[in-house]
Design a protein around this motif. Structure first.
Motif, PDB file in Angstrom:
ATOM      1  N   ASN A  84      94.533  59.446  45.568  1.00  0.00           N
ATOM      2  CA  ASN A  84      95.674  60.743  45.332  1.00  0.00           C
ATOM      3  C   ASN A  84      95.134  61.674  46.558  1.00  0.00           C
ATOM      4  O   ASN A  84      95.931  62.841  46.539  1.00  0.00           O
ATOM      5  N   ASN A  85      94.426  61.989  46.416  1.00  0.00           N
ATOM      6  CA  ASN A  85      93.247  63.142  46.671  1.00  0.00           C
ATOM      7  C   ASN A  85      94.025  63.058  48.917  1.00  0.00           C
ATOM      8  O   ASN A  85      94.510  64.442  48.913  1.00  0.00           O
ATOM      9  N   TYR A  86      93.922  62.346  49.180  1.00  0.00           N
ATOM     10  CA  TYR A  86      93.692  61.972  50.225  1.00  0.00           C
ATOM     11  C   TYR A  86      95.125  61.938  50.348  1.00  0.00           C
ATOM     12  O   TYR A  86      95.986  62.690  51.830  1.00  0.00           O
ATOM     13  N   GLN A  87      96.263  61.412  49.542  1.00  0.00           N
ATOM     14  CA  GLN A  87      97.690  61.415  49.890  1.00  0.00           C
ATOM     15  C   GLN A  87      98.259  62.775  49.811  1.00  0.00           C
ATOM     16  O   GLN A  87      99.170  63.211  50.514  1.00  0.00           O
ATOM     17  N   THR A  88      97.191  63.363  48.953  1.00  0.00           N
ATOM     18  CA  THR A  88      98.092  65.047  48.404  1.00  0.00           C
ATOM     19  C   THR A  88      97.677  66.003  49.792  1.00  0.00           C
ATOM     20  O   THR A  88      98.836  66.908  50.434  1.00  0.00           O
ATOM     21  N   ALA A  89      96.845  65.486  50.864  1.00  0.00           N
ATOM     22  CA  ALA A  89      96.293  66.020  52.056  1.00  0.00           C
ATOM     23  C   ALA A  89      97.093  65.935  53.125  1.00  0.00           C
ATOM     24  O   ALA A  89      97.011  66.731  53.992  1.00  0.00           O
ATOM     25  N   LEU A  90      97.624  64.862  52.859  1.00  0.00           N
ATOM     26  CA  LEU A  90      98.076  63.619  53.807  1.00  0.00           C
ATOM     27  C   LEU A  90      99.251  64.778  54.230  1.00  0.00           C
ATOM     28  O   LEU A  90      99.973  64.641  54.544  1.00  0.00           O
ATOM     29  N   ASN A  91     100.020  64.459  53.011  1.00  0.00           N
ATOM     30  CA  ASN A  91     101.543  65.605  52.781  1.00  0.00           C
ATOM     31  C   ASN A  91     101.935  66.389  53.034  1.00  0.00           C
ATOM     32  O   ASN A  91     102.718  66.987  53.686  1.00  0.00           O
TER      33      ASN A  91
END
Length: 321
Positions: free
Chosen positions: A243-250
């Motif tokens: 989830n943290n990775y997806q947030t940063a990627l967004n």
């Protein structure tokens, strides 16, 4: 007859005065290279010129804003790239530490690694742009993240950290006018990139994820039960890392999109600026060859008029205008 002669002299002198004034105007044009010296010469053209100058200054200001915004977004994009890399490494640790054959020596090595990543995250979160302004602080210019003691402090045998990273910034990102009436945010907030301080059902701050994995890896592995307990904690943390990775990627994608918008606005702004400068050049600049030709012709005509006037009055000396 005397009245007629006097009127002739007056009208001739007035005409030569106008010729002289026109000569002065042409000479000023040739010397300055500018067609318009005063608004009285051509009020409509002067109005267009002043409006064009104002539009040109404004267009240049938009271009400067885009440069500043682009520079800040580039710093942000690099920081977000580093952030996603760290999160990926954190997930790799969680996956590696979950194996059934994990030894206590391996646990200690993994713990040391995530502690180092945690410190690296704090450095990334407090990065600044080229002007020394925090990238992720919102309206806060100074470091938006700080390591602070937990109140009340954890009591042994709890392995929860005694200090945690907290967000001191706010949720408002500065915006600048980049042209065409478009106000663009020049970055993202810390909570946009690193996750919210207040955990939700699907998301929490990446710092909370790291604090949790550090806490999970702190107790030694003494038997199968302690290993199983660690595996259970890591299962949930792997989801948090995703989830943290997806947030940063967004946020990385969002910043890249803004950069692309700035590139498009730069192209249109440059074309508009070229049009404005061409119009100003046409309004301001004098045709030097034409002006010089007019000046020569008018000067010759004025000199002839003066000589004729002198001859008619029978004077030996004429006070030239």
């Amino acid at each position: 007859m005397r009245v007629a002669t006097s009127q002739f002299y007056d009208s001739t002198i007035a005409a030569m005065g106008r010729q002289h004034a026109e000569l002065v105007r042409l000479q000023q044009q040739i010397t300055s290279g500018k067609r318009l010296q005063t608004a009285a010469e051509d009020p409509i053209a002067m109005g267009r010129l002043l409006r064009g100058r104002e539009a040109d200054v404004q267009n240049d200001a938009f271009a400067a804003n885009r440069v500043a915004a682009s520079d800040r977004l580039r710093f942000t994009e690099l920081a977000l790239s580093n952030l996603t890399n760290v999160i990926q490494r954190g997930k790799e640790v969680a996956l590696g530490a979950r194996k059934a054959s994990l030894s206590d020596e391996e646990r200690q090595a993994y713990l040391s690694e995530v502690q180092s990543q945690y410190e690296e995250l704090l450095t990334i979160a407090n990065r600044v742009d080229g002007q020394g302004v925090a990238l992720f602080g919102g309206q806060r210019a100074t470091a938006p993240y700080a390591l602070q003691p937990v109140v009340p402090p954890p009591v042994p045998p709890s392995t929860a950290p005694a200090n945690v990273v907290n967000y001191l910034g706010n949720g408002t990102v500065p915006k600048v006018d980049v042209g065409n009436g478009q106000m663009m945010a020049t970055g993202v907030t810390g909570e946009d990139a690193f996750g919210p301080e207040t955990p939700s059902a699907t998301q929490q701050s990446v710092f909370r994820t790291y604090e949790a994995i550090i806490s999970a890896l702190t107790p030694p592995i003494t038997d199968a039960a302690s290993r199983a307990a660690l595996q259970g904690q890591l299962d949930g943390l792997i989801t948090n890392f995703d989830n943290n990775y997806q947030t940063a990627l967004n946020m990385h994608v969002l910043v890249g999109t803004r950069q692309a918008q700035l590139d498009t606005l730069d192209s249109s702004g440059e074309a508009h600026g070229d049009q404005l400068k061409a119009m100003l050049l046409e309004l301001e600049s004098v045709d030097a060859a034409s002006a010089l030709s007019q000046f020569t012709q008018l000067k010759t005509a004025l000199e002839a008029s003066q000589q004729t006037f002198v001859a008619m009055r029978g004077l030996s000396l004429f006070n030239y205008l």
